[in-house]
Design an enzyme around this catalytic site. Structure first.
Site, PDB file in Angstrom:
ATOM      1  N   SER A 135       0.844  -1.186   0.000  1.00  0.00           N
ATOM      2  CA  SER A 135       0.000   0.000   0.000  1.00  0.00           C
ATOM      3  C   SER A 135       0.876   1.232   0.000  1.00  0.00           C
ATOM      4  O   SER A 135       2.004   1.202   0.516  1.00  0.00           O
ATOM      5  CB  SER A 135      -0.908   0.014   1.236  1.00  0.00           C
ATOM      6  N   TYR A 195      -2.401  -0.949   9.890  1.00  0.00           N
ATOM      7  CA  TYR A 195      -2.431  -1.374   8.490  1.00  0.00           C
ATOM      8  C   TYR A 195      -1.160  -0.970   7.742  1.00  0.00           C
ATOM      9  O   TYR A 195      -0.539  -1.798   7.062  1.00  0.00           O
ATOM     10  CB  TYR A 195      -3.663  -0.777   7.812  1.00  0.00           C
TER      11      TYR A 195
END
Length: 259
Positions: free
Chosen positions: A151, A164
């Site tokens: 990400s 995350y």
């Protein structure tokens, strides 16, 4: 469900986790357009998985959907057995490409993040790809390719991503170690890091919230939020022979977000 349009048994085969929706779905369909058959996983929505199989057939490839919870490593042995059966349906014993795509969102902060959420994110985003890849190594052809999904949040910080983002950073480090250890088998391993993508991920936050979408566009050099169709072609391209000498690399697909 499997679709069969008569492709030759020696067609390339990809295994894609989380292939029934979002980026994984687009990757399966982009691979299908290149003549690559897929065995992809879904967590719960079989109806959507069946739609992907049908769309892959329309694109000229075969697809088989298998249920898998990537956060439950105890099922990986059973999955490998079912994968062997699926490969046999495609006339093969091994596959060529692995895409570790499946994931879940977390909006945890450092102050409010819980041990349970930390463990759940670790199980899905690091432990899952590590142990699933390990389990499937005997089934991957030498000279194959692996793409992991990270990400943009592994590079830049954003509120509410204290669990995350670091998990995805760990995936990027894992990718380099995979590339090193699998080099003798000529298996190249790279990682794709999408920016904010308009899917149902995070409850559809980017796709369905106009304020969030606009804020992302304002912080992206190309002036909009990303779409699954921006990322799928990059994954498919990295799996192709044209990118055969690209190895252990992080490729961010974010339109120039937070540069």
């Amino acid at each position: 469900m499997a679709t069969n349009n008569g492709n030759q048994a020696n067609a390339k085969i990809a295994v894609v986790t989380g292939g029934s929706r979002g980026i994984g779905r687009d990757a399966v369909l982009r691979l299908a357009s290149r003549g690559v058959d897929s065995i992809f996983t879904y967590n719960a929505n079989r109806a959507e998985a069946d739609k992907v199989c049908a769309l892959a057939a329309e694109a000229g490839a075969r697809a088989i959907a298998l249920q898998l919870d990537v956060g439950n490593a105890g099922t990986f042995g059973d999955f490998a057995a079912r994968l062997k059966e699926a490969l046999a349906q495609l006339g093969a014993q091994r596959f060529d490409y692995l895409v570790n795509n499946a994931g879940t969102s977390s909006a945890a902060t450092l102050a409010a993040g819980t041990e349970a959420e930390l463990d759940a994110q670790f199980a899905v985003h690091f432990k899952g790809p590590f142990l699933l890849t390990q389990t499937l190594l005997p089934l991957i052809n030498d000279g194959g390719r692996i793409v992991n999904i990270s990400s943009g949040l592994a590079r830049f910080a954003f509120p509410g991503r204290a669990i995350y983002g670091p998990m995805k950073a760990a995936v990027e480090a894992l990718t380099r170690y995979m590339a090193l250890e699998l080099g003798p088998r000529r298996i190249a391993v790279n990682v794709v890091a999408p920016g904010a993508i308009a899917t149902d991920f995070s409850g559809g936050m980017v796709r369905d919230n106009p304020q969030v979408n606009q804020a992302i566009a304002e912080h992206t050099a190309l002036g909009r939020a990303g779409l699954p169709g921006d990322v799928g072609p990059v994954i498919a391209g990295l799996l192709s022979d044209e990118f055969g000498w690209v190895n252990a690399q992080r490729i961010e697909v974010a339109g120039g977000m937070h540069i």
